[in-house]
Design an enzyme around this catalytic site. Structure first.
Site, PDB file in Angstrom:
ATOM      1  N   SER A 128      19.050  10.707  70.626  1.00 35.88           N
ATOM      2  CA  SER A 128      17.958  11.403  69.936  1.00 35.88           C
ATOM      3  C   SER A 128      18.262  12.895  69.871  1.00 35.88           C
ATOM      4  O   SER A 128      19.436  13.292  69.958  1.00 35.88           O
ATOM      5  CB  SER A 128      16.638  11.132  70.677  1.00 35.88           C
ATOM      6  OG  SER A 128      15.554  11.581  69.909  1.00 35.88           O
ATOM      7  N   ASN A 129      17.252  13.721  69.707  1.00 29.22           N
ATOM      8  CA  ASN A 129      17.447  15.176  69.661  1.00 29.22           C
ATOM      9  C   ASN A 129      16.239  15.857  70.302  1.00 29.22           C
ATOM     10  O   ASN A 129      15.304  15.188  70.729  1.00 29.22           O
ATOM     11  CB  ASN A 129      17.675  15.633  68.215  1.00 29.22           C
ATOM     12  CG  ASN A 129      16.516  15.242  67.322  1.00 29.22           C
ATOM     13  OD1 ASN A 129      15.397  15.700  67.501  1.00 29.22           O
ATOM     14  ND2 ASN A 129      16.767  14.341  66.373  1.00 29.22           N
ATOM     15  N   PHE A 130      16.260  17.191  70.331  1.00 31.28           N
ATOM     16  CA  PHE A 130      15.236  17.930  71.080  1.00 31.28           C
ATOM     17  C   PHE A 130      13.951  18.205  70.307  1.00 31.28           C
ATOM     18  O   PHE A 130      13.132  18.996  70.753  1.00 31.28           O
ATOM     19  CB  PHE A 130      15.812  19.272  71.561  1.00 31.28           C
ATOM     20  CG  PHE A 130      16.816  19.124  72.672  1.00 31.28           C
ATOM     21  CD1 PHE A 130      16.441  18.574  73.887  1.00 31.28           C
ATOM     22  CD2 PHE A 130      18.133  19.520  72.491  1.00 31.28           C
ATOM     23  CE1 PHE A 130      17.361  18.439  74.921  1.00 31.28           C
ATOM     24  CE2 PHE A 130      19.054  19.388  73.513  1.00 31.28           C
ATOM     25  CZ  PHE A 130      18.670  18.846  74.738  1.00 31.28           C
ATOM     26  N   ALA A 151      13.035  15.572  62.564  1.00 34.95           N
ATOM     27  CA  ALA A 151      14.463  15.726  62.870  1.00 34.95           C
ATOM     28  C   ALA A 151      15.042  14.315  62.973  1.00 34.95           C
ATOM     29  O   ALA A 151      15.130  13.743  64.063  1.00 34.95           O
ATOM     30  CB  ALA A 151      14.643  16.495  64.162  1.00 34.95           C
TER      31      ALA A 151
END
Ligand code: CTP
Length: 210
Positions: A21-23, A88
């Site tokens: 995943s991402n932040f 995102a």
């Protein structure tokens, strides 16, 4: 007037207990949805997994991965006047998802990834006259140049260029600073401010130009 907003990250499972995943915190997308509601716009929010409370007065659709976000977004998009992709979306997902927890058998591990659908580009291709499509560009270098290239490549009307290299206004922060670029070349600098303020300014600019 109908507004569709996407927010948060997507998570792409590797096995039942691990993911890529991402932040993204989802705060910017949720702020845009909230700003739309304040303006009495009918808002649908499609959100990846975030730890934010469900906003009042907004239709919330929860998704987990890029493929679910693509399906829901493309389903709602044809009925939306303004669509803002603040999510995102993960660019890659594992080719294979292990059905059971993977055991640590070897010293190193290579996970093969494949590209996810570029949802915004798909919407750009589906867009009908009168629909307004807005993207975000998360960049750590050549902000305006990279953002403008995304606007053209994905057939957008606006792009909010977002420098995510700093701590003050990067992922997870309550503040953001964006440069809003239109397809006609107008540029609006929105200096660092709480995300709800930035959201109000983005919507105001887009509505006044539509
Ligand atoms: N986006 C999308 N689907 C993807 C990836 C991105 O819809 N699979 C959207 C994002 O919601 C955002 C815009 O495209 O509005 C730009 O996302 P960004 O991550 O900045 O750019 P990418 O197109 O992924 O390009 P790159 O990673 O090469 O910078």
């Amino acid at each position: 007037m109908r507004l569709l907003v996407t927010a948060g990250p997507t998570i792409e499972k590797i096995d039942p207990v691990r993911y890529i995943s991402n932040f993204s915190s989802g705060k910017m997308g949720y702020a845009i949805a909230e700003a739309g509601r304040e303006m009495n716009i009918d808002v649908t929010l499609i959100s990846g997994p975030v730890s934010l409370p469900a906003p009042c007065g907004i239709k919330l659709i929860k998704v987990e991965n890029a493929s679910e976000m693509a399906a829901e977004t493309k389903r709602i998009f044809p009925d939306s006047d303004i669509t803002i992709m603040a999510a995102a979306v993960a660019d890659y997902r594992p080719v294979l998802q292990a059905p059971q927890k993977m055991k640590k058998e070897s010293v190193s591990l290579i996970i093969e990834l494949e590209k996810t659908e570029d949802i915004l580009a798909s919407l750009g291709a589906m867009k009908k006259p009168g629909q307004v499509l807005v993207g975000f560009a998360a960049e750590t270098e050549n902000l305006l140049e990279n953002a403008h290239a995304k606007l053209v490549r994905k057939n957008l009307d606006w792009i909010a260029a977002n420098d995510v290299s700093g701590n003050e206004t990067g992922f997870g922060s309550d503040l953001n600073a964006v440069t809003l670029i239109s397809r006609n070349g107008t540029i609006l600098e929105i200096p660092a401010a709480p995300k709800i303020e930035v959201a109000r300014l983005i919507l105001k600019e887009i509505l006044s130009a539509s």
